[in-house]
Design an enzyme around this catalytic site. Structure first.
Site, PDB file in Angstrom:
ATOM      1  N   GLY A  63       0.843  -1.283   0.006  1.00 36.37           N
ATOM      2  CA  GLY A  63       0.125   0.090  -0.074  1.00 36.37           C
ATOM      3  C   GLY A  63       0.662   1.213   0.017  1.00 36.37           C
ATOM      4  CB  SER A  64       0.053   4.498   1.402  1.00 33.97           C
ATOM      5  OG  SER A  64       0.456   5.700   1.536  1.00 33.97           O
ATOM      6  CB  SER A  65       4.530   6.208  -1.086  1.00 33.94           C
ATOM      7  OG  SER A  65       3.543   7.102  -1.382  1.00 33.94           O
ATOM      8  CB  THR A  66       2.432   7.256   4.050  1.00 40.32           C
ATOM      9  OG1 THR A  66       1.776   8.154   3.169  1.00 40.32           O
ATOM     10  CG2 THR A  66       2.771   8.335   5.381  1.00 40.32           C
TER      11      THR A  66
ATOM     12  CE1 TYR B 386      -3.866   2.155   3.951  1.00 37.46           C
ATOM     13  CE2 TYR B 386      -4.688   3.165   2.295  1.00 37.46           C
ATOM     14  CZ  TYR B 386      -3.959   2.328   2.621  1.00 37.46           C
ATOM     15  OH  TYR B 386      -2.961   1.824   1.942  1.00 37.46           O
TER      16      TYR B 386
END
Lengths: 151, 421
Positions: A63-66, B386
């Site tokens: 998932g996210s690049s954070t 999310y």
């Protein structure tokens, strides 16, 4: 006793701790509470477990690049895993460690394992990581009295 | 082969271009070694997720670079920020957070990044050209740039994206190289009705399933009969990059690197072939809803950021209606898109409906939701994915029309006729 496995250090270093293992990839953003070190992705098998100070083994980040920012903040707050084991060169995790080194001088080891070596790990194993990427694995067993003994 | 650096690379690394470039280059080179890169390559643009305040570590990193005199050397856009600078007081954002988030925004603007503050730079004047080498952060934007546009970026994590923009150099690995852009996994749509394929709600659901099936792989989808629009592709990208690590996919006959099945796989055989059935898609759609019952506190739209075309679609649905007093109705977008929507008269219907707009950030990246928001409805698979973990809310996934209808009725209403059960 125990056995020794060997991985490729993406960020070399020494660490030891209890293993927390899942074959499910994990996104740290939305999956890791940087204040507590708890895994909070309610769809993840390790949901509710605290990874702070443990050796976290997940195949890769999803998932996210954070993910990197969350992990760096966890390093700053002292809630990061002691080390992370993966099955491939996971850039998101290695970067967090490299930036922690540049910014605070406190990297944590990140080691990539072959899938077979990864598959042999179990939550609760006591792991000792060395600079060269070798990992001493001690299987820990619960006795009937609830005491913990090492194999 | 070990990493070979150019004279320019070594000059950056030794501090000849200043201490900020030295620190950024040190991180780039160490990461190149992690990747096993043999060389670095030039980029022509960057999109930075690092400006998002995530805690004091990201702020300290930003202010360290800024204090060392960092400047970006390529055209650079900024992803969502940690605060809506003008609107944050209307929400539950702590003043301390707002202040630190603003400091972090200022640090990156000071490095020469454009204040786009959006997860959809490709809809906000920073669309790369096909084949261009870029360094982008933000998972939906990465998937869009690679898959829909045919530009070339790895999945840049926070903190590395800005190092690439400061040095103009990235490791020559992964999706930067043509040979790594072949599909690995074939997904065949077998019994998905054309009518469903043409619907907006199909794309986030397909994306959610695609991400789950692909993991780190590069899926190619065969059997799409519809011609998806830009916003449909945007929701597909966002969903696939949430449930999986999808940085590149191909839609055979649609996306630029997949005119044919053979082209999508660069002549190789798929490692795996999976038939995607209507039942699998229905199950994926069900997974995006965690709430049972009809209770509803808030509708949130605009993940990724709402486009002008999406405002245009929403406006007529709001005409002559008003939200239920117990249900908040929020659209998240960026300042440039909101200005265009205002100019086109598309924000007035939203205000009359009782809706709000949050600019430059989103519900996942700024702590704006008050604790009484317990059930959230959205048309976004990424919000749906999310929200339970990040916001501790229950989620209902529904079509845009159902989101509006539910906001009016004050309870969850879903039309299941298109999806069946």
């Amino acid at each position: 006793m125990g056995n020794v496995i060997r991985g490729r250090p993406l960020v070399a270093g020494e660490a030891q701790g209890q293993a927390l293992v899942s074959s499910e990839p994990l996104s740290f953003w939305g999956g890791y509470d940087q204040r507590t070190g708890e895994i909070i992705d309610r769809r993840h098998p390790l949901s509710g477990e605290r990874a702070a100070g443990k050796v976290l083994a997940v195949p890769f980040t999803r998932g996210s690049s954070t993910t990197t920012a969350v992990l760096l903040e966890a390093v700053r707050l002292g809630t990061a895993p002691a080390a992370i084991l993966t099955t491939g060169p996971d850039s998101f995790l290695a970067l967090a460690s490299i930036v922690a080194d540049e910014l605070y001088g406190t990297p944590f080891p990140v080691i990539a394992l072959q899938p077979e070596a990864f598959a042999a790990l179990h939550s609760g194993d006591w792991l000792q990581l060395r600079e060269d990427g070798t990992i001493q694995v001690e299987r820990v067993r619960q006795t009937t009295k609830g005491e913990v003994s090492r194999e | 082969m070990p990493l070979t650096l150019t004279d320019h690379d070594r000059a950056l690394l030794s501090g000849e271009h200043g201490p900020a470039a030295r620190m950024a280059m040190s991180i780039i080179v160490r990461m190149a070694e992690v990747f096993g890169a043999e060389r670095l390559l030039n980029i022509q643009g960057a999109h930075i997720d690092s400006a998002l305040y995530m805690g004091d570590a990201t702020l300290e990193f930003a202010e360290r670079l800024a204090s060392l005199g960092a400047r970006v050397v390529v055209p650079t856009s900024l992803n969502v920020s940690g605060v809506d600078e003008r609107g944050w007081r209307e929400w539950a954002v702590p003043p301390d957070w707002a202040e630190k988030a603003r400091r972090q925004m200022a640090a990156y603007q000071g490095m020469g990044c454009a204040p786009t503050w959006t997860c959809t730079p490709y809809q906000t004047g920073f669309k790369p050209r096909p084949g261009q080498q870029i360094a982008w952060g933000e998972s939906n934007a990465i998937a869009f740039a690679n898959s829909v546009i045919g530009a070339r970026t790895e999945r840049y994590p926070d903190l590395l994206d800005i190092c690439a923009a400061i040095t103009g150099r990235v490791p020559a690995v992964g999706l930067h190289l043509k040979e790594n852009r072949a599909a690995t996994l074939l997904l065949r749509l077998v019994d998905v009705p054309h009518e469903l394929q043409a619907d907006d709600s199909f794309y986030p659901v397909l994306g959610h399933l695609m991400g789950k099936l692909a993991g780190e792989g590069k899926p190619a989808v065969l059997g799409l009969q519809a011609a998806p629009g830009e916003d449909q592709l945007k929701t597909l990208c966002a969903a696939a990059a949430s449930s999986g690590s999808v940085g590149l996919f191909h839609l055979v006959g649609i996306t630029p690197e997949a005119p044919t099945l053979q082209a999508a796989f660069q002549g190789r055989e798929p490692e795996q072939t999976i038939d995607v059935t209507l039942d699998m898609l229905r199950a994926a759609r069900r997974e995006l809803t965690s709430a049972a019952g009809q209770a509803l506190d808030m509708v949130a739209l605009g993940c990724p950021h709402f486009s002008l075309a999406e405002f245009r679609r929403l406006a007529p649905l709001l005409q002559g209606r008003r939200r239920h007093p117990q249900v908040r109705f929020l659209v998240t977008t960026n300042r440039a898109m909101a200005a265009r929507a205002e100019q086109a008269g598309l924000l007035e219907p939203l205000r009359r409906f009782g809706g709000q707009v949050t600019l430059d950030t989103c519900i996942l990246t700024t702590p704006m939701l008050p604790p009484e928001v317990k059930v959230l409805m959205t048309h976004s698979a990424k919000y749906a994915y999310y929200a339970p973990g990040l916001l501790s809310t229950q989620v209902v996934f529904g079509e845009l029309e159902d989101c509006v209808r539910s906001a009016v009725e004050g309870r969850v209403m879903r039309d299941e006729s298109l999806w069946g059960t």
